[in-house]
Design an enzyme around this catalytic site. Structure first.
Site, short mmCIF file in Angstrom:
data_model
loop_
_atom_site.label_atom_id
_atom_site.label_comp_id
_atom_site.label_asym_id
_atom_site.label_seq_id
_atom_site.Cartn_x
_atom_site.Cartn_y
_atom_site.Cartn_z
N CYS A 1 0.85 -1.09 0.32
CA CYS A 1 0.15 0.06 0.11
C CYS A 1 0.96 1.44 -0.52
O CYS A 1 0.53 2.17 -0.60
CB CYS A 1 -1.18 0.35 0.94
SG CYS A 1 -2.37 -1.51 0.56
N HIS B 1 -4.32 7.18 2.83
CA HIS B 1 -4.29 5.28 2.37
C HIS B 1 -5.68 5.53 2.67
O HIS B 1 -5.88 5.09 4.09
CB HIS B 1 -3.08 4.54 2.74
CG HIS B 1 -3.51 3.47 2.05
ND1 HIS B 1 -2.86 2.97 1.05
CD2 HIS B 1 -3.19 1.89 3.17
CE1 HIS B 1 -4.26 1.26 1.21
NE2 HIS B 1 -4.20 1.13 1.78
N ASN C 1 -10.09 -0.47 -1.03
CA ASN C 1 -8.74 -0.30 -0.81
C ASN C 1 -7.90 -0.80 -1.96
O ASN C 1 -8.06 -1.84 -2.16
CB ASN C 1 -8.46 -1.51 0.23
CG ASN C 1 -6.35 -1.20 0.62
OD1 ASN C 1 -6.06 -0.34 -0.21
ND2 ASN C 1 -6.35 -2.13 1.80
N1 ACO Z 1 -18.69 -10.06 7.07
C1 ACO Z 1 -19.30 -10.16 8.19
N2 ACO Z 1 -18.70 -11.19 9.72
C2 ACO Z 1 -17.35 -10.68 9.46
C3 ACO Z 1 -16.75 -10.53 8.43
C4 ACO Z 1 -17.19 -10.16 6.72
N3 ACO Z 1 -17.18 -9.58 6.01
N4 ACO Z 1 -15.66 -10.42 8.21
C5 ACO Z 1 -15.03 -10.83 8.94
N5 ACO Z 1 -16.33 -10.66 9.79
C6 ACO Z 1 -16.55 -11.32 10.89
C7 ACO Z 1 -15.23 -12.34 12.09
O1 ACO Z 1 -15.18 -13.22 11.13
C8 ACO Z 1 -15.63 -11.98 13.29
O2 ACO Z 1 -16.98 -12.33 14.24
P1 ACO Z 1 -16.81 -13.82 15.40
O3 ACO Z 1 -16.51 -12.43 16.10
O4 ACO Z 1 -17.58 -14.88 15.56
O5 ACO Z 1 -14.98 -14.37 14.97
C9 ACO Z 1 -15.73 -10.36 13.00
O6 ACO Z 1 -16.71 -10.49 12.26
C10 ACO Z 1 -15.30 -9.74 14.18
O7 ACO Z 1 -14.31 -9.85 13.18
P2 ACO Z 1 -12.79 -8.74 13.68
O8 ACO Z 1 -11.65 -8.93 12.27
O9 ACO Z 1 -11.89 -8.55 15.04
O10 ACO Z 1 -13.50 -7.35 12.86
P3 ACO Z 1 -12.37 -5.99 12.51
O11 ACO Z 1 -13.93 -5.44 13.42
O12 ACO Z 1 -11.35 -5.67 13.61
O13 ACO Z 1 -12.44 -5.65 11.44
C11 ACO Z 1 -11.29 -5.31 9.48
C12 ACO Z 1 -11.87 -6.14 10.44
C13 ACO Z 1 -12.20 -4.80 8.92
C14 ACO Z 1 -10.51 -6.46 8.26
C15 ACO Z 1 -10.11 -3.77 10.54
O14 ACO Z 1 -9.96 -5.20 11.60
C16 ACO Z 1 -9.03 -4.00 9.32
O15 ACO Z 1 -9.43 -2.79 8.62
N6 ACO Z 1 -8.02 -3.83 9.36
C17 ACO Z 1 -7.15 -3.36 9.08
C18 ACO Z 1 -6.89 -3.56 7.30
C19 ACO Z 1 -5.68 -2.65 6.62
O16 ACO Z 1 -5.43 -1.42 6.89
N7 ACO Z 1 -4.63 -3.62 5.61
C20 ACO Z 1 -3.57 -2.27 5.41
C21 ACO Z 1 -3.54 -2.34 5.01
S1 ACO Z 1 -3.73 -3.58 3.60
C22 ACO Z 1 -1.96 -3.44 2.58
O17 ACO Z 1 -1.13 -3.19 2.99
C23 ACO Z 1 -2.48 -4.31 0.90
#
Ligand code: ACO
Length: 317
Positions: free
Chosen positions: A113, A244, A274
């Site tokens: 990214c 970003h 993203n």
């Molecule tokens: N739809 C419904 N439920 C989902 C989904 C989905 N698409 N994805 C995950 N869940 C569920 C999980 O299974 C979990 O369920 P559980 O509680 O029963 O186990 C629940 O939702 C919560 O999951 P988390 O992973 O804890 O959700 P979180 O609030 O952390 O959000 C996310 C996930 C959006 C991926 C977040 O962590 C995030 O944005 N992380 C950073 C991403 C990023 O910035 N990446 C860097 C750049 S990317 C690059 O370099 C290529």
């Protein structure tokens, strides 16, 4: 003293739009979950056969048109991408052949990214050193090609697009500073296989989202602070933050910590998802073409991604 400035910006999004409601039909997810956790509502997906270089070519031609330049005016291509058309030749070279500026240096940087931040910093140094006059810094991706469309934890996040800026020499500084960083100790939290390490899953993006989220917010805040301190400025001096576009919650948390109102932050994540290396130049171009960003504005660009890699650029547009 010679400086570089942004002569023009350009971007391109493939025509196909995939909404959260489309994803509801493909995966166990919901529009509500995706919007609440990420801010994303829709994203663009490349057509069959459309490659990263195809998208980049559109973005670059838009930037050249806006600058009133021809492809043969370009004398350096720095191409940020993590989804190259081929393992080699690199995307910069493939693009150079399309543009017809044969013989000029062309290479890609694969810093996920942060690819555009690295490309911009390198291109700026070439122009300031007098080794290039008109340099292209590009970020372009077809992340849909390395997305596991059965994995709801990543499939709802990533998308395709391209953005580019054309740099030119200037009397006054346009690029005021760039700061780049990396910490390979975190490589296992966010990666994609497909290289020569056959022990890793082939191609699909693997991410420990929670950990990445926390480190991203902390690191981005420090990165912005670093740019402001290096230039003797407070966040209040910024006209725009162009972050970003990974997750609206990361953007809001960063803005909050800086005490920067969201009205001064360019956000495209809701429409673009993203797009990794493409996200910052895409957002910058949207800001410029919408008329929000004007000549003379002070803008901070920042990105964070797989590696981890991160960086910032303070620019006077
Ligand atoms: N739809 C419904 N439920 C989902 C989904 C989905 N698409 N994805 C995950 N869940 C569920 C999980 O299974 C979990 O369920 P559980 O509680 O029963 O186990 C629940 O939702 C919560 O999951 P988390 O992973 O804890 O959700 P979180 O609030 O952390 O959000 C996310 C996930 C959006 C991926 C977040 O962590 C995030 O944005 N992380 C950073 C991403 C990023 O910035 N990446 C860097 C750049 S990317 C690059 O370099 C290529």
């Amino acid at each position: 003293m010679r400086y570089s400035r942004i002569a023009a910006t350009g971007s391109y999004l493939p025509a196909k739009v995939l909404t959260n409601f489309d994803l509801e039909k493909m995966l166990s997810t919901s529009d509500e979950w995706i919007r609440e956790r990420t801010g994303i509502e829709r994203r663009h997906i490349a057509a069959d056969g459309q490659t990263t270089v195809d998208l980049a070519e559109h973005a670059v031609r838009a930037a050249l048109d806006a600058a009133g330049c021809k492809p043969e005016d370009v004398d350096l291509i720095v191409f940020g991408t993590t989804t190259p058309d081929l393992l080699f030749p690199n995307c910069g070279v493939l693009l150079q052949a399309r543009l017809g500026c044969r013989g000029v240096p062309a290479f890609s940087v694969e810093t996920a990214c942060s690819g555009f931040m690295y490309a911009l910093s390198i291109a700026d140094k070439f122009v300031r050193a007098g080794e290039a006059k008109r340099a292209l810094a590009i970020g372009a991706e077809t992340l849909s090609r390395i997305t596991d469309w059965t994995d709801r934890s990543t499939a709802v996040l990533f998308a395709d697009g391209a953005g580019a800026v054309l740099l030119e020499p200037a009397e006054a500084p346009g690029i005021l500073s760039t700061h780049l960083h990396a910490d390979g100790a975190y490589s296992n939290l966010l990666y994609s296989g497909g290289g020569t390490d056959l022990s890793k899953p082939r191609r699909a993006i693997t991410m420990t989202g929670n950990d990445v989220f926390k480190i991203a917010v902390n690191t981005l805040c420090k990165s912005i602070e670093e740019a402001l301190v290096a230039n003797g400025l407070q966040a209040t001096a910024l006209d725009w933050l162009v972050p970003h576009q990974a997750n609206l919650r990361i953007i809001q948390a960063t803005a909050r910590r800086l005490d920067l109102p969201m009205e001064r932050v360019i956000t495209t994540v809701q429409d673009h998802g993203n797009t990794s290396a493409a996200s910052v130049p895409l957002a910058l171009d949207v800001g410029v073409r919408s008329g929000k960003i004007r000549r003379g504005d002070l803008i901070l660009l920042e990105a964070f991604g797989g590696g981890f890699t991160w960086g910032s650029a303070l620019i006077r547009y």
